[in-house]
Motif scaffolding. Structure first.
Motif, PDB file in Angstrom:
ATOM      1  N   THR A 183      -5.775   0.698  -7.845  1.00 34.57           N
ATOM      2  CA  THR A 183      -4.952  -0.501  -7.747  1.00 34.57           C
ATOM      3  C   THR A 183      -4.097  -0.608  -9.005  1.00 34.57           C
ATOM      4  OG1 THR A 183      -6.643  -1.622  -6.442  1.00 34.57           O
ATOM      5  CG2 THR A 183      -4.952  -2.996  -7.405  1.00 34.57           C
ATOM      6  N   ILE A 209      -3.058   0.827  -3.905  1.00 38.83           N
ATOM      7  CA  ILE A 209      -2.486  -0.510  -3.778  1.00 38.83           C
ATOM      8  C   ILE A 209      -1.670  -0.792  -5.032  1.00 38.83           C
ATOM      9  CG2 ILE A 209      -3.034  -2.983  -3.776  1.00 38.83           C
ATOM     10  CD1 ILE A 209      -5.475  -2.296  -2.063  1.00 38.83           C
ATOM     11  N   GLU A 236       0.831  -1.197   0.000  1.00 40.56           N
ATOM     12  CA  GLU A 236       0.000   0.000   0.000  1.00 40.56           C
ATOM     13  C   GLU A 236       0.867   1.248   0.000  1.00 40.56           C
ATOM     14  OE1 GLU A 236      -2.983   0.099   3.012  1.00 40.56           O
ATOM     15  OE2 GLU A 236      -3.629  -1.972   2.656  1.00 40.56           O
ATOM     16  N   ARG A 271      -5.456   6.238  -0.530  1.00 39.20           N
ATOM     17  CA  ARG A 271      -4.771   4.951  -0.384  1.00 39.20           C
ATOM     18  C   ARG A 271      -4.738   4.227  -1.724  1.00 39.20           C
ATOM     19  NH1 ARG A 271      -7.597   0.093   0.576  1.00 39.20           N
ATOM     20  NH2 ARG A 271      -6.311  -1.665   1.300  1.00 39.20           N
TER      21      ARG A 271
END
Length: 295
Positions: A269, A40, A31, A38
């Motif tokens: 992501t 990933i 992360e 946030r």
């Protein structure tokens, strides 16, 4: 209650994993925080397998019994072991052979169309059908520079799951009271983009969601001044739809320092082929890595 589509997807996946037609998802992740959000970064080892298959002249879907044709279209007559079933009159649901997550789907047009051509309402109706039952995120890579690996027109779907792409991470920076078809930009995204408020997702009637998504797509194209060319929209673009928003971004190139960026990466992501590529993203931060392939 489990969606009928999820039941069909899981049943087909079980058989395809047993036969080897479907590559299992093997991922490690880390992360990172950037712009108060946030992100990933997920290393998916099957992506390296996919690259090796391409280098050997392989198609995404195996042709039984010998050499593979590098120009083979895996979505025109898809591998029965990966085919979940028809979706309306125009699309077929196929398991992504090299999935980025469990239940990662391709919703491909039955008849060939170029991936660069503008999306039609039917493409959004296909997405809306799956999303109405199972939520998740719809994805579109509009051309090779936007991360598309196949010319045959298709959209993709990934389910809601921890670590999967979503537009939820952008919500705090977007106007909460924006009406449907309202347009917004996110202050933390340093590249040309357009958010449009839509009505879609689990429990939303398919016809309502398809109309909302299609209208938002056309509005985003107009807002971003995407122009129709001889082969489709220019420049190439990515589209994501989830959590009440549609996001579109024009693309200038496919890769950041050798890391292919497709629509899913703009959902928080980022996917890499090799673990050492994590440091390339960490060095500049996810937002600058994403901005490097946009405008």
């Amino acid at each position: 209650m489990v969606s009928k589509w999820i039941e069909a997807i899981d049943a087909r996946s079980a058989g395809a994993l047993t036969s080897g037609a479907l590559q299992p998802v093997q991922a490690e992740q880390t992360e990172m925080e950037d712009g108060g959000m946030r992100f990933i970064v997920r290393w998916v080892s099957s992506l390296a397998v996919k690259d090796a298959a391409k280098a050997a002249g392989a198609s995404q879907v195996a042709i039984p019994g010998g050499p593979r044709d590098p120009n083979f279209n895996p979505f025109l007559n898809p591998d029965p072991e990966l085919t979940v079933g028809p979706l309306g009159d125009e699309h077929v649901v196929i398991l992504n052979k090299f999935p980025l997550s469990e239940r990662h789907l391709v919703l491909a047009r039955r008849a060939f169309e170029e991936q660069l051509l503008p999306l039609a309402r039917g493409d959004f109706a296909a997405l809306a059908t799956i999303m109405a039952e199972a939520g998740g995120i719809g994805l579109y890579n509009g051309g090779a520079a936007a991360g598309a690996s196949q010319r045959h027109k298709h959209v993709q779907w990934m389910p809601p799951a921890e670590g999967n792409a979503s537009l939820r991470l952008f919500a705090p920076g977007l106007p909460a009271g924006l009406p449907e078809q309202g347009v917004a930009q996110h202050p933390a995204l340093p590249m040309k983009h357009c958010f449009v408020r839509v009505c879609c997702g689990e429990g939303v009637p398919v016809e309502v969601a398809a109309d909302s998504l299609h209208a938002a797509y056309r509005l985003a194209c107009e807002t971003l001044d995407l122009q129709p060319g001889a082969d489709g929209l220019l420049p190439p673009c990515n589209l994501l739809a989830s959590d009440g928003w549609l996001l579109m971004l024009p693309r200038s190139e496919e890769c950041f320092e050798g890391i292919s960026m497709s629509a899913v990466c703009f959902g928080g992501t980022l996917y890499i082929r090799q673990p050492e590529q994590i440091e390339s993203i960490r060095r500049v931060g996810p937002l600058k890595a994403l901005a490097a392939v946009g405008y």
